[in-house]
Motif scaffolding. Sequence first.
Motif, mmCIF file in Angstrom:
data_model
loop_
_atom_site.group_PDB
_atom_site.id
_atom_site.type_symbol
_atom_site.label_atom_id
_atom_site.label_comp_id
_atom_site.label_asym_id
_atom_site.label_seq_id
_atom_site.Cartn_x
_atom_site.Cartn_y
_atom_site.Cartn_z
ATOM 1 N N ILE A 1 -9.628 -2.626 2.572
ATOM 2 C CA ILE A 1 -8.726 -1.680 2.546
ATOM 3 C C ILE A 1 -7.511 -2.166 2.832
ATOM 4 C CG2 ILE A 1 -8.070 0.706 2.906
ATOM 5 C CD1 ILE A 1 -11.133 1.260 2.965
ATOM 6 N N ILE A 2 -7.311 -2.706 3.942
ATOM 7 C CA ILE A 2 -5.926 -3.063 4.804
ATOM 8 C C ILE A 2 -5.518 -4.142 3.634
ATOM 9 C CG2 ILE A 2 -4.789 -4.370 6.396
ATOM 10 C CD1 ILE A 2 -6.865 -2.867 8.255
ATOM 11 N N THR B 1 -1.508 -5.939 -0.372
ATOM 12 C CA THR B 1 -1.277 -6.728 -1.844
ATOM 13 C C THR B 1 -1.050 -5.699 -2.783
ATOM 14 O OG1 THR B 1 -3.541 -7.131 -2.117
ATOM 15 C CG2 THR B 1 -2.398 -8.524 -0.935
ATOM 16 N N ASP B 2 -1.318 -4.178 -2.484
ATOM 17 C CA ASP B 2 -0.939 -3.132 -3.748
ATOM 18 C C ASP B 2 -1.884 -3.552 -4.823
ATOM 19 O OD1 ASP B 2 0.247 -0.982 -4.647
ATOM 20 O OD2 ASP B 2 1.606 -2.263 -5.687
ATOM 21 N N GLN B 3 -3.238 -3.839 -4.219
ATOM 22 C CA GLN B 3 -4.371 -3.873 -5.238
ATOM 23 C C GLN B 3 -5.202 -2.722 -5.267
ATOM 24 O OE1 GLN B 3 -6.102 -7.784 -4.564
ATOM 25 N NE2 GLN B 3 -4.727 -8.908 -5.312
ATOM 26 N N LEU C 1 1.793 6.678 8.620
ATOM 27 C CA LEU C 1 2.986 6.094 8.233
ATOM 28 C C LEU C 1 2.856 5.323 7.039
ATOM 29 C CD1 LEU C 1 4.374 4.572 11.696
ATOM 30 C CD2 LEU C 1 5.282 6.677 10.358
ATOM 31 N N ILE C 2 1.622 4.936 6.720
ATOM 32 C CA ILE C 2 1.174 4.280 5.608
ATOM 33 C C ILE C 2 1.122 5.378 4.373
ATOM 34 C CG2 ILE C 2 -0.629 3.088 4.301
ATOM 35 C CD1 ILE C 2 -1.503 2.061 7.117
ATOM 36 N N LYS C 3 1.617 5.139 3.414
ATOM 37 C CA LYS C 3 1.900 6.131 2.321
ATOM 38 C C LYS C 3 0.512 6.535 1.394
ATOM 39 C CE LYS C 3 4.390 6.656 -2.275
ATOM 40 N NZ LYS C 3 5.218 6.211 -3.108
ATOM 41 N N ALA C 4 -0.414 5.677 1.589
ATOM 42 C CA ALA C 4 -1.617 6.162 0.950
ATOM 43 C C ALA C 4 -2.371 7.161 1.700
ATOM 44 C CB ALA C 4 -2.484 4.786 0.886
#
Length: 213
Positions: A101-102, A107-109, A183-186
Amino acid sequence: MKNSFVSRHDGAVRLTHWAVAISGLVLIFSGFGTMPLYGRFYVNELPGLSWSTNFLIQQVIHYMAAMIFTAAVFFHLVFHLRRREFAAVPRKGDVKESIEIIKAMVTDQEEPPNGKFLAEQRLAYAAMGLTSLLLITTGLIKVYKNTGVITLDPTFLQVVTLTHTLATMAFLGLFVAHLGAFLIKANRPLLPSMFTGKVRRDYAEHRHREWDI
């Protein structure tokens, strides 16, 4: 349907979450307050905190917060055990899945399919749970020692005190990491659910495809 919401946390879960969070922070503040720290670093000179170096006041606050913290933790355990809700409990492969997941975030996958909770959320839940139980256990021993009913071995008490302190630091670190995760957008769409109990349906269906909504 895009703007509709699904229930993620009911009222009891949210109340317990905030009871643990707030009482935990009060415990940390009052725990350090029983040490000669706040006077040394002039915390007591801040507006409204002149009492922070008063040992007796900090001890009373610490004990009161400890009762709330302990009650909230055990209520949480009994509540979910009775309802047989184990979605947040870690499972085999969570470490590997967390790495995937990280990696996908960096990598925006596409992430692997998730259930109601992400793998790293389950691992964090276990870490926070074990740390909380360790804090409660060592804290109760320290309180029992303070009653003077029985004299405990000094070496044992040193180990208990050190463990309690290390568990406190671990709790604080996990708490900061918990906040930092948003802070992570997702992860941001999950934040409102701890206030409202709900999350957007389109988000849940996209990122938590294995969640039986």
